[in-house]
Design a protein around this motif. Structure first.
Motif, PDB file in Angstrom:
ATOM      1  N   TRP A 267       0.906  -1.294   0.109  1.00 19.62           N
ATOM      2  CA  TRP A 267      -0.035  -0.134  -0.058  1.00 19.62           C
ATOM      3  C   TRP A 267       0.913   1.133  -0.196  1.00 19.62           C
ATOM      4  O   TRP A 267       1.918   1.552   0.748  1.00 19.62           O
ATOM      5  CB  TRP A 267      -0.925  -0.087   1.111  1.00 19.62           C
ATOM      6  CG  TRP A 267      -2.204  -0.722   0.935  1.00 19.62           C
ATOM      7  CD1 TRP A 267      -2.632  -2.105   0.752  1.00 19.62           C
ATOM      8  CD2 TRP A 267      -3.428  -0.143   0.961  1.00 19.62           C
ATOM      9  NE1 TRP A 267      -3.627  -2.323   0.407  1.00 19.62           N
ATOM     10  CE2 TRP A 267      -4.224  -1.164   0.877  1.00 19.62           C
ATOM     11  CE3 TRP A 267      -3.818   1.118   1.119  1.00 19.62           C
ATOM     12  CZ2 TRP A 267      -5.878  -0.922   0.848  1.00 19.62           C
ATOM     13  CZ3 TRP A 267      -5.290   1.432   1.186  1.00 19.62           C
ATOM     14  CH2 TRP A 267      -6.482   0.404   0.866  1.00 19.62           C
ATOM     15  N   TRP A 268       0.607   2.227  -0.800  1.00 24.07           N
ATOM     16  CA  TRP A 268       1.140   3.383  -1.008  1.00 24.07           C
ATOM     17  C   TRP A 268       0.943   4.235   0.270  1.00 24.07           C
ATOM     18  O   TRP A 268      -0.261   4.098   0.684  1.00 24.07           O
ATOM     19  CB  TRP A 268       0.989   4.299  -2.054  1.00 24.07           C
ATOM     20  CG  TRP A 268       1.191   3.886  -3.590  1.00 24.07           C
ATOM     21  CD1 TRP A 268       0.668   2.849  -4.425  1.00 24.07           C
ATOM     22  CD2 TRP A 268       2.637   4.267  -4.100  1.00 24.07           C
ATOM     23  NE1 TRP A 268       1.583   2.725  -5.492  1.00 24.07           N
ATOM     24  CE2 TRP A 268       2.628   3.449  -5.291  1.00 24.07           C
ATOM     25  CE3 TRP A 268       3.720   4.924  -3.609  1.00 24.07           C
ATOM     26  CZ2 TRP A 268       3.688   3.399  -6.326  1.00 24.07           C
ATOM     27  CZ3 TRP A 268       4.743   4.749  -4.469  1.00 24.07           C
ATOM     28  CH2 TRP A 268       4.842   4.306  -5.877  1.00 24.07           C
ATOM     29  N   HIS A 269       1.981   4.952   0.961  1.00 21.10           N
ATOM     30  CA  HIS A 269       1.312   5.841   2.214  1.00 21.10           C
ATOM     31  C   HIS A 269       2.644   6.665   2.208  1.00 21.10           C
ATOM     32  O   HIS A 269       3.594   6.801   1.874  1.00 21.10           O
ATOM     33  CB  HIS A 269       1.512   5.015   3.425  1.00 21.10           C
ATOM     34  CG  HIS A 269       2.644   4.056   3.485  1.00 21.10           C
ATOM     35  ND1 HIS A 269       2.809   2.869   3.132  1.00 21.10           N
ATOM     36  CD2 HIS A 269       3.709   4.275   4.420  1.00 21.10           C
ATOM     37  CE1 HIS A 269       4.012   2.363   3.484  1.00 21.10           C
ATOM     38  NE2 HIS A 269       4.519   3.216   4.380  1.00 21.10           N
ATOM     39  N   ALA A 270       2.084   7.816   2.696  1.00 17.36           N
ATOM     40  CA  ALA A 270       3.077   9.133   3.151  1.00 17.36           C
ATOM     41  C   ALA A 270       2.359   9.367   4.435  1.00 17.36           C
ATOM     42  O   ALA A 270       1.221   9.354   4.808  1.00 17.36           O
ATOM     43  CB  ALA A 270       2.731  10.272   1.931  1.00 17.36           C
ATOM     44  N   THR A 271       3.270  10.302   5.145  1.00 15.77           N
ATOM     45  CA  THR A 271       2.884  10.878   6.451  1.00 15.77           C
ATOM     46  C   THR A 271       3.364  12.210   6.766  1.00 15.77           C
ATOM     47  O   THR A 271       4.287  12.906   6.135  1.00 15.77           O
ATOM     48  CB  THR A 271       3.668   9.726   7.638  1.00 15.77           C
ATOM     49  OG1 THR A 271       4.969  10.066   7.359  1.00 15.77           O
ATOM     50  CG2 THR A 271       3.217   8.408   7.476  1.00 15.77           C
ATOM     51  N   LEU A 272       2.750  12.966   7.605  1.00 13.54           N
ATOM     52  CA  LEU A 272       2.865  14.146   8.138  1.00 13.54           C
ATOM     53  C   LEU A 272       2.920  14.283   9.591  1.00 13.54           C
ATOM     54  O   LEU A 272       1.731  13.850  10.089  1.00 13.54           O
ATOM     55  CB  LEU A 272       1.972  15.273   7.296  1.00 13.54           C
ATOM     56  CG  LEU A 272       2.487  16.491   7.372  1.00 13.54           C
ATOM     57  CD1 LEU A 272       3.708  16.851   6.699  1.00 13.54           C
ATOM     58  CD2 LEU A 272       1.708  17.464   6.444  1.00 13.54           C
ATOM     59  N   ASN A 273       3.843  14.747  10.348  1.00 14.23           N
ATOM     60  CA  ASN A 273       3.531  14.916  11.699  1.00 14.23           C
ATOM     61  C   ASN A 273       2.953  16.243  12.274  1.00 14.23           C
ATOM     62  O   ASN A 273       3.587  17.449  11.803  1.00 14.23           O
ATOM     63  CB  ASN A 273       5.130  14.712  12.184  1.00 14.23           C
ATOM     64  CG  ASN A 273       5.711  13.465  12.162  1.00 14.23           C
ATOM     65  OD1 ASN A 273       5.193  12.352  12.801  1.00 14.23           O
ATOM     66  ND2 ASN A 273       6.496  13.273  11.270  1.00 14.23           N
ATOM     67  N   LEU A 274       2.077  16.084  12.776  1.00 17.82           N
ATOM     68  CA  LEU A 274       1.344  17.342  13.327  1.00 17.82           C
ATOM     69  C   LEU A 274       1.851  17.855  14.714  1.00 17.82           C
ATOM     70  O   LEU A 274       1.559  19.021  14.974  1.00 17.82           O
ATOM     71  CB  LEU A 274      -0.220  17.174  13.531  1.00 17.82           C
ATOM     72  CG  LEU A 274      -0.879  16.647  12.036  1.00 17.82           C
ATOM     73  CD1 LEU A 274      -2.461  16.639  12.460  1.00 17.82           C
ATOM     74  CD2 LEU A 274      -0.493  17.283  10.940  1.00 17.82           C
TER      75      LEU A 274
END
Length: 285
Positions: A267-274
């Motif tokens: 599965w393609w995934h990207a993340t962003l820390n809030l």
């Protein structure tokens, strides 16, 4: 991925200041035991956060999930957020800023470039990374100009920490588990630069947020996202995401501290820390 790079000279280390991944979070006076592990910035001024949580989480949350339900409904088909499956309160306490610096401040950690294909590596003491190199990045910075601490852990050196971690009690036939631990920075800075990993894929795994919040974007294997491999997730969210038709948008959800996201194979995934985030992944390879 190639692994290289030794301890950098002082001058070269200073050049990292504008290249490290960071994100904005509200700076607020809080008590020392507020539950953030000492990772969130404190101050009298308020700063707007770079990125908010999504309007609606599109990933199902499950508490008390059985193994048979996991295999039948999620393991090979779709992501799920797991709640209350393990008690990692001891591990969480050991991951506070104070405890990690006391235990591993002199340990050399390896930083990776924040692009889809991480090539460049930089080694430096963990304390230097935490105390001096967690500063706001330019939101226009390219992925190969930004560095972050995630994975590439010396498992012998960090074994005293990992032995206190309880991974999700689910496994897949024919796989072995490997941990990847990291710290992603934030800053009380109104430019709102956010750290994260751009789109990529690999085998299945679990990712637990110990402190902070992490926003995830996911696509199934057959639906390749539109992205530039050397642009950060923040740049993608600002430049590409708004133009996507509803049918082209990813599954997305913000994983809170204490929650675990499971992602299936490829599965393609990207993340962003809030927020400033401490996290650990269990890859099933």
């Amino acid at each position: 991925m190639p692994r290289g790079g030794g301890l950098m000279a002082s001058g070269a280390r200073l050049q990292l200041l504008l290249a490290l991944w960071t994100l904005a979070a509200p700076a607020r006076p809080v008590a020392a035991d507020a539950g953030d592990g000492g990772w969130q910035r404190r101050g009298s001024g308020a700063a707007a956060a770079a990125v908010a949580e999504e309007e609606r989480c599109a990933v199902e949350r499950r508490a008390d999930l059985s193994y048979s339900e996991f295999v039948q409904h999620y393991a090979f088909s779709r992501p799920v957020i797991l709640q209350r499956l393990t008690d990692n309160s001891r591990f969480r306490a050991l991951c506070s800023r104070e405890k990690l610096l006391a235990s591993f401040g002199d340990s050399v950690v390896r930083l990776s470039t924040a692009n889809t294909y991480s090539y460049r590596k930089v080694d430096l003491p963990f304390q230097e990374y935490v105390e001096h190199l967690l500063h706001p990045q330019d939101p226009t910075s390219l992925g190969n100009d930004t560095l972050y601490f995630f994975g590439d852990n010396n498992f012998s050196e960090w074994a005293s920490l990992f032995q206190h971690y309880s991974p999700p009690p689910f496994s897949l036939l024919g796989t072995t588990a490997a941990y990847s631990f990291g710290v992603a920075a934030t800053a009380g800075n109104s430019t709102g630069a956010g750290s994260g990993v751009p789109f990529h894929w690999h085998g299945p795994g679990f990712s637990e947020v110990v402190y902070g919040r992490k926003r995830w974007f996911l696509y199934p294997p057959e639906k390749t996202p539109e992205f530039h491999p050397n642009k950060t997730t923040l740049a993608w969210l600002q430049d590409v995401y708004p133009a996507l038709a509803p049918s082209e948008r990813p599954l997305e959800c913000t994983v809170q501290a204490g929650e675990v996201l499971y992602f299936p194979d490829r599965w393609w995934h990207a993340t962003l820390n809030l927020d400033t985030s401490v996290f650990i992944s269990t890859f099933l390879s």
